[in-house]
Design a protein around this motif. Sequence first.
Motif, PDB file in Angstrom:
ATOM      1  N   LYS A  48      -0.125 -37.998  -0.888  1.00  0.00           N
ATOM      2  CA  LYS A  48       0.921 -37.145  -0.316  1.00  0.00           C
ATOM      3  C   LYS A  48       2.135 -37.080  -1.236  1.00  0.00           C
ATOM      4  O   LYS A  48       2.873 -36.093  -1.234  1.00  0.00           O
ATOM      5  N   LEU A  55       5.431 -29.553  -4.030  1.00  0.00           N
ATOM      6  CA  LEU A  55       6.150 -28.743  -3.040  1.00  0.00           C
ATOM      7  C   LEU A  55       7.638 -28.697  -3.363  1.00  0.00           C
ATOM      8  O   LEU A  55       8.269 -27.643  -3.242  1.00  0.00           O
ATOM      9  N   HIS A  59       9.768 -25.416  -4.003  1.00  0.00           N
ATOM     10  CA  HIS A  59      10.861 -25.210  -3.067  1.00  0.00           C
ATOM     11  C   HIS A  59      12.214 -25.074  -3.779  1.00  0.00           C
ATOM     12  O   HIS A  59      13.073 -24.302  -3.335  1.00  0.00           O
ATOM     13  N   LEU A  67      14.424 -29.947   1.264  1.00  0.00           N
ATOM     14  CA  LEU A  67      13.175 -30.125   1.998  1.00  0.00           C
ATOM     15  C   LEU A  67      13.302 -31.347   2.905  1.00  0.00           C
ATOM     16  O   LEU A  67      13.626 -32.434   2.445  1.00  0.00           O
ATOM     17  N   ASP A  69      10.890 -32.184   5.742  1.00  0.00           N
ATOM     18  CA  ASP A  69       9.587 -32.766   6.030  1.00  0.00           C
ATOM     19  C   ASP A  69       8.542 -31.658   6.075  1.00  0.00           C
ATOM     20  O   ASP A  69       8.873 -30.480   6.109  1.00  0.00           O
ATOM     21  N   PHE A  70       7.284 -32.075   6.070  1.00  0.00           N
ATOM     22  CA  PHE A  70       6.182 -31.138   6.266  1.00  0.00           C
ATOM     23  C   PHE A  70       5.006 -31.890   6.862  1.00  0.00           C
ATOM     24  O   PHE A  70       4.926 -33.114   6.763  1.00  0.00           O
ATOM     25  N   ILE A  72       0.691 -31.883   7.409  1.00  0.00           N
ATOM     26  CA  ILE A  72      -0.626 -31.394   7.011  1.00  0.00           C
ATOM     27  C   ILE A  72      -1.600 -31.749   8.128  1.00  0.00           C
ATOM     28  O   ILE A  72      -1.672 -32.913   8.536  1.00  0.00           O
ATOM     29  N   LEU A  80       2.399 -36.467   8.438  1.00  0.00           N
ATOM     30  CA  LEU A  80       3.762 -35.987   8.314  1.00  0.00           C
ATOM     31  C   LEU A  80       4.381 -36.664   7.094  1.00  0.00           C
ATOM     32  O   LEU A  80       4.267 -37.888   6.938  1.00  0.00           O
ATOM     33  N   SER A 100       3.321 -33.193  17.722  1.00  0.00           N
ATOM     34  CA  SER A 100       3.983 -32.961  16.436  1.00  0.00           C
ATOM     35  C   SER A 100       5.500 -33.009  16.542  1.00  0.00           C
ATOM     36  O   SER A 100       6.167 -33.572  15.675  1.00  0.00           O
ATOM     37  N   GLN A 104       7.837 -35.617  14.556  1.00  0.00           N
ATOM     38  CA  GLN A 104       8.874 -35.153  13.639  1.00  0.00           C
ATOM     39  C   GLN A 104      10.235 -35.741  13.998  1.00  0.00           C
ATOM     40  O   GLN A 104      10.970 -36.213  13.127  1.00  0.00           O
TER      41      GLN A 104
END
Length: 119
Positions: A48, A55, A59, A67, A69-70, A72, A80, A100, A104
């Motif tokens: 990750k 990313l 970005h 950025l 968080d993201f 998958i 996360l 989710s 988060q």
Amino acid sequence: MPFKRILTELVDAVPGATGAILVDWEGEAVEQFCHFDEFEMKVIGAHKGIILTRLRELHDGLQLGELEDFMITAGNQKHLVAPVGPEYFLVMTMERSALSGLAQRMARLAVDQLKKEIC
């Protein structure tokens, strides 16, 4: 430093969470807590980190802000990923059915705690 406590509390706070790891910019595990093989968690963290680096590169050119968080989702899992400053990041693994939004929110609280400990 209470990194293990922060990661444990994060996993315990999200039903369906299976692990959390704090990783440095080189992909090395700083601390982790998980309900499965620790080596596998380290591999997930390092992988990750590669995605986060790419990313961030994409970005940065968009002028959208930092950025945060993201997530998958693949198969029966969700991962996360959340930066903890420029040199560290958090990865939380969870079952696909985990909420989710809760994950988060709790991850952002954990990131804040980790930042205080790192600085």
